[in-house]
Design a protein around this motif. Sequence first.
Motif, PDB file in Angstrom:
ATOM      1  N   LYS A   1       2.719  -4.686   3.582  1.00  0.00           N
ATOM      2  CA  LYS A   1       3.694  -3.621   3.804  1.00  0.00           C
ATOM      3  C   LYS A   1       3.074  -2.289   3.385  1.00  0.00           C
ATOM      4  O   LYS A   1       2.594  -2.148   2.268  1.00  0.00           O
ATOM      5  N   VAL A   2       3.077  -1.310   4.298  1.00  0.00           N
ATOM      6  CA  VAL A   2       2.531   0.016   4.010  1.00  0.00           C
ATOM      7  C   VAL A   2       3.678   1.013   3.886  1.00  0.00           C
ATOM      8  O   VAL A   2       4.527   1.116   4.771  1.00  0.00           O
ATOM      9  N   LEU A   3       3.694   1.720   2.775  1.00  0.00           N
ATOM     10  CA  LEU A   3       4.634   2.810   2.551  1.00  0.00           C
ATOM     11  C   LEU A   3       3.811   4.094   2.574  1.00  0.00           C
ATOM     12  O   LEU A   3       3.201   4.464   1.579  1.00  0.00           O
ATOM     13  N   GLY A   4       3.762   4.734   3.722  1.00  0.00           N
ATOM     14  CA  GLY A   4       2.952   5.936   3.875  1.00  0.00           C
ATOM     15  C   GLY A   4       3.781   7.091   4.374  1.00  0.00           C
ATOM     16  O   GLY A   4       4.999   6.981   4.564  1.00  0.00           O
ATOM     17  N   THR A   5       3.133   8.205   4.603  1.00  0.00           N
ATOM     18  CA  THR A   5       3.793   9.348   5.213  1.00  0.00           C
ATOM     19  C   THR A   5       4.026   9.004   6.680  1.00  0.00           C
ATOM     20  O   THR A   5       3.109   8.581   7.374  1.00  0.00           O
ATOM     21  N   GLN A   6       5.252   9.168   7.136  1.00  0.00           N
ATOM     22  CA  GLN A   6       5.593   8.814   8.508  1.00  0.00           C
ATOM     23  C   GLN A   6       5.686  10.066   9.367  1.00  0.00           C
ATOM     24  O   GLN A   6       6.069  11.136   8.892  1.00  0.00           O
TER      25      GLN A   6
ATOM     26  N   ILE B   1       0.890  -1.160   0.000  1.00  0.00           N
ATOM     27  CA  ILE B   1       0.000   0.000   0.000  1.00  0.00           C
ATOM     28  C   ILE B   1       0.925   1.206   0.000  1.00  0.00           C
ATOM     29  O   ILE B   1       1.765   1.349   0.892  1.00  0.00           O
ATOM     30  N   VAL B   2       0.799   2.064  -1.006  1.00  0.00           N
ATOM     31  CA  VAL B   2       1.665   3.239  -1.140  1.00  0.00           C
ATOM     32  C   VAL B   2       0.754   4.457  -1.071  1.00  0.00           C
ATOM     33  O   VAL B   2      -0.001   4.735  -2.004  1.00  0.00           O
TER      34      VAL B   2
END
Length: 194
Positions: free
Chosen positions: A125-130, A108-109
Amino acid sequence: MKKIVAFDFDGTLTTRDTLLMFILDAKGAFAFMTGFLYRLPLIVMMKLRLYPNYQAKQKVFSYFFKGMPLDTFNRLCQRFADTHRHLLRPEGMRTLKEAQAAGAEVLIVSASIDNWVQPFFPDVKVLGTQIEVENGRLTGRFLTKNCYGQEKVNRIQELYPHRSEYHLTAYGDSNGDRELLAYADEAHYKPFRL
């Protein structure tokens, strides 16, 4: 060849953007409306493209969550996912599950904060704003760039730098997904509308 399937979250796998819904759920209607009115000039400037989207997003986020303990924030994120599963598009979830069943690596991007996206997808796996945390509390700032536009591609390249070693399928629904869709071998724009 490895297969990777990347999904945008807001508007692609969900029926609507989740930022404002998360704030409303976490803070309640009165605090939400008060904060929204306080930040209205900023939001108007952003919509008129007079103020960068990511800066407006960070200021809104900071207004509501700066100083909150991380464990409290994460509990709110889990509660949001538990009580808002109805936002997930059935066709999108079916496509995601089919990709997993076929052995693809699913990502998930998203420009959304990964803390509230991850509980929707505990096995993805989530690639988000951290978000930035100091001494166990949210600073109100983002730790990473807003995961939007080219940043989505950058995040995938960080994980998988050898582009020739995988086939990438991407699903997205907005201008923030254009670079990701262009980077993919197979792109689906607005795939789950029916």
